[in-house]
Design a protein around this motif. Structure first.
Motif, short mmCIF file in Angstrom:
data_model
loop_
_atom_site.label_atom_id
_atom_site.label_comp_id
_atom_site.label_asym_id
_atom_site.label_seq_id
_atom_site.Cartn_x
_atom_site.Cartn_y
_atom_site.Cartn_z
N GLY A 124 0.81 -1.21 0.00
CA GLY A 124 0.00 0.00 0.00
C GLY A 124 0.84 1.26 0.00
O GLY A 124 0.57 2.20 -0.74
N ALA A 125 1.89 1.27 0.82
CA ALA A 125 2.77 2.45 0.87
C ALA A 125 3.46 2.68 -0.47
O ALA A 125 3.61 3.83 -0.91
CB ALA A 125 3.80 2.30 1.98
N ARG A 126 3.85 1.60 -1.14
CA ARG A 126 4.49 1.75 -2.45
C ARG A 126 3.48 2.23 -3.49
O ARG A 126 3.82 3.04 -4.35
CB ARG A 126 5.13 0.44 -2.87
N LEU A 127 2.24 1.73 -3.43
CA LEU A 127 1.19 2.23 -4.33
C LEU A 127 1.05 3.74 -4.19
O LEU A 127 1.00 4.48 -5.18
CB LEU A 127 -0.15 1.58 -4.00
N VAL A 128 0.98 4.21 -2.95
CA VAL A 128 0.82 5.64 -2.69
C VAL A 128 2.04 6.43 -3.16
O VAL A 128 1.91 7.50 -3.75
CB VAL A 128 0.52 5.89 -1.19
N ALA A 129 3.24 5.90 -2.96
CA ALA A 129 4.45 6.58 -3.42
C ALA A 129 4.47 6.72 -4.95
O ALA A 129 4.82 7.78 -5.48
CB ALA A 129 5.69 5.83 -2.94
N VAL A 130 4.10 5.67 -5.65
CA VAL A 130 4.06 5.73 -7.13
C VAL A 130 2.97 6.70 -7.57
O VAL A 130 3.15 7.46 -8.54
CB VAL A 130 3.87 4.32 -7.73
N ALA A 131 1.84 6.71 -6.88
CA ALA A 131 0.77 7.67 -7.18
C ALA A 131 1.26 9.10 -7.00
O ALA A 131 0.99 9.98 -7.82
CB ALA A 131 -0.44 7.40 -6.30
N ALA A 132 1.99 9.35 -5.92
CA ALA A 132 2.54 10.69 -5.67
C ALA A 132 3.53 11.08 -6.77
O ALA A 132 3.52 12.23 -7.23
CB ALA A 132 3.21 10.74 -4.30
N GLU A 133 4.36 10.15 -7.19
CA GLU A 133 5.30 10.42 -8.29
C GLU A 133 4.55 10.80 -9.56
O GLU A 133 4.93 11.74 -10.26
CB GLU A 133 6.18 9.20 -8.55
N GLY A 134 3.50 10.05 -9.88
CA GLY A 134 2.71 10.35 -11.08
C GLY A 134 2.03 11.70 -11.01
O GLY A 134 2.01 12.45 -11.98
#
Length: 131
Positions: free
Chosen positions: A84-94
């Protein structure tokens, strides 16, 4: 096994409906996610392991500086492993790459440690009107 995280990856309705039902504890629905995502989202992130959808987060936006996380979902057998944390990090990058300056999220109280500690969100004052 390797987990991949992809921004705006092609996702099929059946897989996402099944994941959403598991993550949020409701019966499997027949939501047309593809149409919804293409019409209303800045982007989304899919997490896959061996081709199976194990995580998802939707990133809505206002067309400018503000992006919003919706529907953060992780399959039960992958929770508490950083997915979940990695999903959110990739979303923030996008969202950052698209020119957004802020990423917002609303959540239930039991998710405070996840969003504040694991994902780095800060507490703010906000308002809400039930419609």
């Amino acid at each position: 096994m390797t987990i991949t995280y992809l921004w705006r990856e092609d996702v099929d309705n059946d897989s996402l409906n099944a994941l959403h039902a598991e993550a949020f504890g409701h019966p499997v629905e027949r939501t047309d996610w593809r149409t919804q995502l293409e019409r209303h989202s800045l982007g989304w992130v899919c997490a896959r392991e061996d081709g199976s959808l194990i995580g998802f987060v939707n990133v809505a936006w206002d067309g400018g500086a503000h992006a919003f996380l919706l529907d953060t979902a992780v399959a039960r057998h992958h929770r508490s492993r950083g997915v979940g944390a990695r999903l959110v990090a990739v979303a923030a990058e996008g969202a950052r790459a698209a020119g957004c300056e802020w990423l917002h999220v609303d959540f239930e109280d039991h998710l405070r440690p996840f969003y504040f500690d694991a994902c780095g969100f800060k507490e703010t004052t906000a308002g809400l009107v039930a419609l």
